[in-house]
Structures are given as structure tokens and as C-alpha cells.
Motif scaffolding. Structure first.
Motif, PDB file in Angstrom:
ATOM      1  N   ASP A 177      21.286  46.528 -51.369  1.00  0.00           N
ATOM      2  CA  ASP A 177      21.340  45.461 -50.378  1.00  0.00           C
ATOM      3  C   ASP A 177      20.464  45.799 -49.167  1.00  0.00           C
ATOM      4  OD1 ASP A 177      22.942  42.938 -49.392  1.00  0.00           O
ATOM      5  OD2 ASP A 177      23.026  44.379 -47.736  1.00  0.00           O
ATOM      6  N   LEU A 178      20.545  47.032 -48.711  1.00  0.00           N
ATOM      7  CA  LEU A 178      19.742  47.463 -47.567  1.00  0.00           C
ATOM      8  C   LEU A 178      18.253  47.356 -47.869  1.00  0.00           C
ATOM      9  CD1 LEU A 178      19.552  48.725 -44.741  1.00  0.00           C
ATOM     10  CD2 LEU A 178      19.785  50.972 -45.822  1.00  0.00           C
ATOM     11  N   ALA A 179      17.863  47.791 -49.047  1.00  0.00           N
ATOM     12  CA  ALA A 179      16.447  47.749 -49.423  1.00  0.00           C
ATOM     13  C   ALA A 179      15.915  46.322 -49.430  1.00  0.00           C
ATOM     14  CB  ALA A 179      16.256  48.394 -50.791  1.00  0.00           C
ATOM     15  N   LYS A 180      16.648  45.406 -50.039  1.00  0.00           N
ATOM     16  CA  LYS A 180      16.148  44.043 -50.183  1.00  0.00           C
ATOM     17  C   LYS A 180      16.154  43.284 -48.862  1.00  0.00           C
ATOM     18  CE  LYS A 180      15.285  44.751 -54.459  1.00  0.00           C
ATOM     19  NZ  LYS A 180      13.881  44.960 -54.890  1.00  0.00           N
ATOM     20  N   TRP A 181      17.134  43.562 -48.006  1.00  0.00           N
ATOM     21  CA  TRP A 181      17.125  42.969 -46.674  1.00  0.00           C
ATOM     22  C   TRP A 181      15.945  43.498 -45.861  1.00  0.00           C
ATOM     23  CZ3 TRP A 181      17.970  39.159 -43.769  1.00  0.00           C
ATOM     24  CH2 TRP A 181      19.120  38.381 -43.841  1.00  0.00           C
ATOM     25  N   THR A 182      15.684  44.792 -45.970  1.00  0.00           N
ATOM     26  CA  THR A 182      14.597  45.391 -45.198  1.00  0.00           C
ATOM     27  C   THR A 182      13.254  44.774 -45.553  1.00  0.00           C
ATOM     28  OG1 THR A 182      15.813  47.473 -45.030  1.00  0.00           O
ATOM     29  CG2 THR A 182      13.448  47.561 -44.627  1.00  0.00           C
ATOM     30  N   VAL A 183      13.048  44.507 -46.823  1.00  0.00           N
ATOM     31  CA  VAL A 183      11.773  43.915 -47.243  1.00  0.00           C
ATOM     32  C   VAL A 183      11.597  42.520 -46.645  1.00  0.00           C
ATOM     33  CG1 VAL A 183      10.430  43.140 -49.238  1.00  0.00           C
ATOM     34  CG2 VAL A 183      11.641  45.318 -49.321  1.00  0.00           C
ATOM     35  N   ILE A 184      12.684  41.769 -46.511  1.00  0.00           N
ATOM     36  CA  ILE A 184      12.601  40.463 -45.856  1.00  0.00           C
ATOM     37  C   ILE A 184      12.148  40.631 -44.403  1.00  0.00           C
ATOM     38  CG2 ILE A 184      13.969  38.490 -45.036  1.00  0.00           C
ATOM     39  CD1 ILE A 184      15.659  38.810 -47.618  1.00  0.00           C
ATOM     40  N   ARG A 185      12.713  41.624 -43.729  1.00  0.00           N
ATOM     41  CA  ARG A 185      12.305  41.889 -42.344  1.00  0.00           C
ATOM     42  C   ARG A 185      10.845  42.351 -42.259  1.00  0.00           C
ATOM     43  NH1 ARG A 185      15.070  39.839 -38.235  1.00  0.00           N
ATOM     44  NH2 ARG A 185      14.055  41.429 -36.949  1.00  0.00           N
ATOM     45  N   MET A 186      10.373  43.036 -43.285  1.00  0.00           N
ATOM     46  CA  MET A 186       8.970  43.451 -43.298  1.00  0.00           C
ATOM     47  C   MET A 186       8.042  42.236 -43.270  1.00  0.00           C
ATOM     48  SD  MET A 186       8.894  46.515 -46.076  1.00  0.00           S
ATOM     49  CE  MET A 186       9.463  48.152 -45.669  1.00  0.00           C
ATOM     50  N   GLY A 187       8.399  41.219 -44.033  1.00  0.00           N
ATOM     51  CA  GLY A 187       7.590  40.000 -44.015  1.00  0.00           C
ATOM     52  C   GLY A 187       7.587  39.367 -42.642  1.00  0.00           C
ATOM     53  N   LEU A 188       8.751  39.331 -42.003  1.00  0.00           N
ATOM     54  CA  LEU A 188       8.861  38.746 -40.668  1.00  0.00           C
ATOM     55  C   LEU A 188       8.066  39.548 -39.646  1.00  0.00           C
ATOM     56  CD1 LEU A 188      10.243  36.664 -38.794  1.00  0.00           C
ATOM     57  CD2 LEU A 188      12.154  38.257 -38.596  1.00  0.00           C
ATOM     58  N   GLY A 189       8.208  40.879 -39.686  1.00  0.00           N
ATOM     59  CA  GLY A 189       7.509  41.719 -38.718  1.00  0.00           C
ATOM     60  C   GLY A 189       6.000  41.663 -38.859  1.00  0.00           C
ATOM     61  N   GLN A 190       5.524  41.703 -40.093  1.00  0.00           N
ATOM     62  CA  GLN A 190       4.077  41.639 -40.300  1.00  0.00           C
ATOM     63  C   GLN A 190       3.518  40.281 -39.894  1.00  0.00           C
ATOM     64  OE1 GLN A 190       2.610  44.066 -43.963  1.00  0.00           O
ATOM     65  NE2 GLN A 190       4.801  43.686 -44.310  1.00  0.00           N
ATOM     66  N   ALA A 191       4.290  39.226 -40.095  1.00  0.00           N
ATOM     67  CA  ALA A 191       3.835  37.901 -39.676  1.00  0.00           C
ATOM     68  C   ALA A 191       3.557  37.880 -38.177  1.00  0.00           C
ATOM     69  CB  ALA A 191       4.882  36.848 -40.031  1.00  0.00           C
ATOM     70  N   ALA A 192       4.465  38.474 -37.402  1.00  0.00           N
ATOM     71  CA  ALA A 192       4.287  38.498 -35.951  1.00  0.00           C
ATOM     72  C   ALA A 192       3.052  39.300 -35.558  1.00  0.00           C
ATOM     73  CB  ALA A 192       5.536  39.080 -35.281  1.00  0.00           C
ATOM     74  N   GLU A 193       2.837  40.426 -36.217  1.00  0.00           N
ATOM     75  CA  GLU A 193       1.720  41.284 -35.834  1.00  0.00           C
ATOM     76  C   GLU A 193       0.381  40.788 -36.372  1.00  0.00           C
ATOM     77  OE1 GLU A 193       2.651  45.380 -36.558  1.00  0.00           O
ATOM     78  OE2 GLU A 193       4.277  45.345 -35.070  1.00  0.00           O
ATOM     79  N   LEU A 194       0.407  40.007 -37.433  1.00  0.00           N
ATOM     80  CA  LEU A 194      -0.832  39.459 -37.991  1.00  0.00           C
ATOM     81  C   LEU A 194      -1.256  38.162 -37.317  1.00  0.00           C
ATOM     82  CD1 LEU A 194      -0.184  40.094 -41.792  1.00  0.00           C
ATOM     83  CD2 LEU A 194      -1.905  41.218 -40.369  1.00  0.00           C
ATOM     84  N   GLU A 195      -0.343  37.565 -36.560  1.00  0.00           N
ATOM     85  CA  GLU A 195      -0.623  36.271 -35.931  1.00  0.00           C
ATOM     86  C   GLU A 195      -1.935  36.256 -35.140  1.00  0.00           C
ATOM     87  OE1 GLU A 195      -0.137  32.318 -34.964  1.00  0.00           O
ATOM     88  OE2 GLU A 195       1.183  33.461 -36.289  1.00  0.00           O
ATOM     89  N   PRO A 196      -2.216  37.243 -34.294  1.00  0.00           N
ATOM     90  CA  PRO A 196      -3.465  37.209 -33.527  1.00  0.00           C
ATOM     91  C   PRO A 196      -4.720  37.314 -34.390  1.00  0.00           C
ATOM     92  CG  PRO A 196      -1.893  38.758 -32.565  1.00  0.00           C
ATOM     93  CD  PRO A 196      -1.374  38.398 -33.916  1.00  0.00           C
ATOM     94  N   HIS A 197      -4.560  37.733 -35.629  1.00  0.00           N
ATOM     95  CA  HIS A 197      -5.707  37.910 -36.524  1.00  0.00           C
ATOM     96  C   HIS A 197      -5.878  36.743 -37.493  1.00  0.00           C
ATOM     97  CE1 HIS A 197      -6.066  42.062 -35.098  1.00  0.00           C
ATOM     98  NE2 HIS A 197      -4.742  42.106 -35.162  1.00  0.00           N
ATOM     99  N   GLY A 198      -5.071  35.724 -37.334  1.00  0.00           N
ATOM    100  CA  GLY A 198      -5.197  34.546 -38.186  1.00  0.00           C
ATOM    101  C   GLY A 198      -4.756  34.778 -39.612  1.00  0.00           C
ATOM    102  N   CYS A 199      -3.868  35.735 -39.811  1.00  0.00           N
ATOM    103  CA  CYS A 199      -3.383  36.050 -41.152  1.00  0.00           C
ATOM    104  C   CYS A 199      -1.897  35.710 -41.270  1.00  0.00           C
ATOM    105  CB  CYS A 199      -3.618  37.523 -41.475  1.00  0.00           C
ATOM    106  SG  CYS A 199      -5.370  38.000 -41.512  1.00  0.00           S
ATOM    107  N   THR A 200      -1.430  35.653 -42.499  1.00  0.00           N
ATOM    108  CA  THR A 200      -0.077  35.184 -42.805  1.00  0.00           C
ATOM    109  C   THR A 200       0.697  36.246 -43.568  1.00  0.00           C
ATOM    110  OG1 THR A 200      -0.835  32.885 -42.938  1.00  0.00           O
ATOM    111  CG2 THR A 200       1.204  33.424 -44.111  1.00  0.00           C
ATOM    112  N   ALA A 201       1.990  36.367 -43.276  1.00  0.00           N
ATOM    113  CA  ALA A 201       2.872  37.249 -44.049  1.00  0.00           C
ATOM    114  C   ALA A 201       4.172  36.519 -44.333  1.00  0.00           C
ATOM    115  CB  ALA A 201       3.139  38.552 -43.314  1.00  0.00           C
ATOM    116  N   VAL A 202       4.669  36.687 -45.554  1.00  0.00           N
ATOM    117  CA  VAL A 202       5.932  36.080 -45.968  1.00  0.00           C
ATOM    118  C   VAL A 202       6.676  37.056 -46.865  1.00  0.00           C
ATOM    119  CG1 VAL A 202       5.015  33.712 -45.891  1.00  0.00           C
ATOM    120  CG2 VAL A 202       4.884  35.029 -48.030  1.00  0.00           C
ATOM    121  N   SER A 203       7.947  36.783 -47.099  1.00  0.00           N
ATOM    122  CA  SER A 203       8.655  37.450 -48.183  1.00  0.00           C
ATOM    123  C   SER A 203       8.955  36.399 -49.240  1.00  0.00           C
ATOM    124  CB  SER A 203       9.941  38.123 -47.694  1.00  0.00           C
ATOM    125  OG  SER A 203      10.852  37.169 -47.181  1.00  0.00           O
TER     126      SER A 203
END
Length: 306
Positions: free
Chosen positions: A177-203
């Protein structure tokens, strides 16, 4: 989506030896992409999972589907190996358009129904390394190449959406459960950091996927998979690995894909938007089915769900 919508695009599917990773790689290839497929198992050596599927087979399937498949043996816990992979992609292609983090390799490590203190600590920590650290290492090394050009896409492959995982999945256990939840957060976190570069991240999550090991568990093949419903009636909602592959290919080909950035998506939900089907022509909406039928204790009936 046009037949060659991803022609000229370069993709890396990390963890493409089998299952969802293989399905994703093949469908990106079917859309015309050049796909680097990585994993630990080759025709010469196997990973700790000790399964027969190889990255070479996946690369050949990508090429047969209409793309260009390139197999590279990589243990994504080994930073130097990931560095060599990214350098190779840069030297050979000069760009990276799609990064899919699908590394898992922990089927043999989690213990259904075990509480945290009952679960093997060694296995649980190894599971977290395989499921989380591999994704972090790969994104850390590959994102500088991806952000050179706006429009890049990162897909974190998980099991379940933020909505469906909101309730603790006790049957799967703490570490899973921890692993799969963490991967969802990875998509969210990368989306925020990629925003200034015009790139997209999802889970993105598949539904009940008919991976090679799942077919073996049910004693069926992809040709007669529905017979598995005799063993577990809700297996009738299952989907082939191609279905989540088509979901990600559709995302990658969508010029307006940035509207999804940071979101937690499912193959079934994306099929309703993009109109693709599974290989049998249906559109299984597994997570809605699980919530409304299986978890509600109703008899198995996929009417209205595929």
C-alpha cells in the motif's frame, strides 16, 4: 489517434520486461515511437523474479508493432547503470519525449493479509527499494534530458488511483500500500516541478491486468482468459496489458495532454475519454466495477462496465 501519431518520438519504458511495461512499450511502438525498453532479465540472465520473459522479446514486439525497440539491460537501483542508459539515449537520439517509470519486480516480496509487524521486514524494505527508489533514480537522471524540449511526458505506473486508494488496502499489506501510494505522489510532485518547463507528469494505473503471471495463476492464456472467471467470477472485468499501453500512447499523442498534469488516472477512465479499446474490442472500467460491484458484495456482472 492517428496510426503513426508518435513517429519521431523517443520513449523510455523503465521496467518493460513483462506485464504492463511490455504492453506500454508495444503500444508506444505501434504508434510509431522509438522505445528503449529496460529491465534486468535478458536471454542470458534472469532477475530475482526468475521468470522467462526478456527485454529482448519486448524490443522485438515493439519493432513488430511498427516502432523501433531497443533493449538495454538495466538495474534501476544501480545509479551508474541508469547514467549509462541516459547517456546512450542522448548520444543516439539527442532527446527524450516520454519517460514511463514502471519498475516493480516485487511480486514475490509482499505478503497478503500480513500486518506491518508480521510481514518480513527484509522483504518489505526490498519491495520499497524496487518500487520507489528505482523510480526516483530514473527520473533524477532522465529528467534533465526530457526537459530540454517542452511537451515531455512522465508517466508513473502504479496500482490504483488516489481515489480508489483512499481507503487503506489491508488485504495487500502495509508495504504494498505504501509503495503504490508513493508512486501516485511521485506523479503529483514531478508535475509541479516540470510545470515551468512545459512538461507533464501523471500517474496511471491499469485495472485487473492479465499479466503473464496472472494468466498462469488462473491457468489460462490470453486466448481463453475468460475461463479464469470460473475460478474467480470478478476476473471477467480483467484487461490485457495492451489496454494500459493504449492509454499511455493516447496520452503521449494528445497535444492537450498537459490538462492531465498531476492527476491520478486509470486505463478504464482514459478509454472513456480517448475512445480506444482493449484487444477484444471492449472498454473495461475495472476500478469503477471493483467499487460498485466487487467491493459492494454484488454477484459478478460486467454489464455496463466493459
Amino acid at each position: 489517434m492517428s496510426e503513426r501519431a508518435l513517429a519521431g518520438k523517443i520513449a523510455l519504458v523503465a521496467g518493460a520486461t513483462r506485464g504492463a511495461g511490455r504492453g506500454i512499450a508495444v503500444e508506444l511502438g505501434a504508434a510509431g515511437a522509438t522505445v528503449y525498453v529496460t529491465g534486468r532479465t535478458t536471454r542470458e540472465s534472469r532477475s530475482e523474479m526468475n521468470r522467462p520473459e526478456t527485454i529482448e522479446e519486448t524490443a522485438e514486439l515493439v519493432t513488430a508493432a511498427g516502432g523501433t525497440g531497443i533493449a538495454v539491460q538495466v538495474d534501476h537501483l544501480e545509479i551508474d547503470q541508469v547514467d549509462r542508459l541516459v547517456r546512450r539515449i542522448d548520444e543516439e537520439q539527442g532527446r527524450l519525449d516520454v519517460l514511463v517509470n514502471d519498475v516493480w519486480g516485487a511480486d514475490h516480496l509482499f505478503e497478503f493479509g500480513s500486518a506491518l509487524w508480521e510481514h518480513s521486514l527484509e522483504n518489505g524494505l526490498r519491495l520499497l527499494k524496487l518500487a520507489i527508489e528505482t523510480h526516483v533514480i530514473t527520473s533524477h537522471r532522465a529528467l534533465p534530458l526530457l526537459i530540454r524540449n517542452p511537451g515531455g511526458l512522465v508517466v508513473e505506473v502504479t496500482d490504483g488511483t488516489a481515489e480508489t486508494n483512499a481507503e487503506y488496502r489491508k488485504e495487500s499489506g502495509y508495504f504494498y500500500d505504501l509503495a503504490k501510494w508513493t508512486v501516485i505522489r511521485m506523479g503529483l510532485g514531478q508535475a509541479a516541478e516540470l510545470e515551468p518547463h512545459g512538461c507533464t507528469a501523471v500517474s496511471v494505473t491499469p485495472g485487473w491486468i492479465r499479466s503473464e503471471s496472472m494468466l498462469e495463476t488462473f491457468g489460462v492464456t490470453e486466448d481463453d482468459w475468460l475461463d479464469g472467471a470460473k475460478k474467480s467470477p470478478h476476473f471477467a472485468i480483467s484487461e490485457s496489458p495492451a489496454f494500459v499501453g493504449r492509454a499511455i500512447a493516447a496520452l503521449a499523442a494528445d497535444p492537450d495532454r498537459h490538462r492531465w498534469s498531476g492527476q491520478s488516472l486509470s486505463s478504464g477512465g482514459l478509454a472513456q475519454v480517448y475512445g480506444f479499446t482493449d484487444i477484444d474490442g471492449s472498454r473495461p472500467d475495472a476500478w469503477r466495477y471493483i467499487a460498485e460491484v466487487a467491493n459492494a458484495g454484488k454477484p459478478a456482472d460486467t454489464t455496463g462496465y466493459r
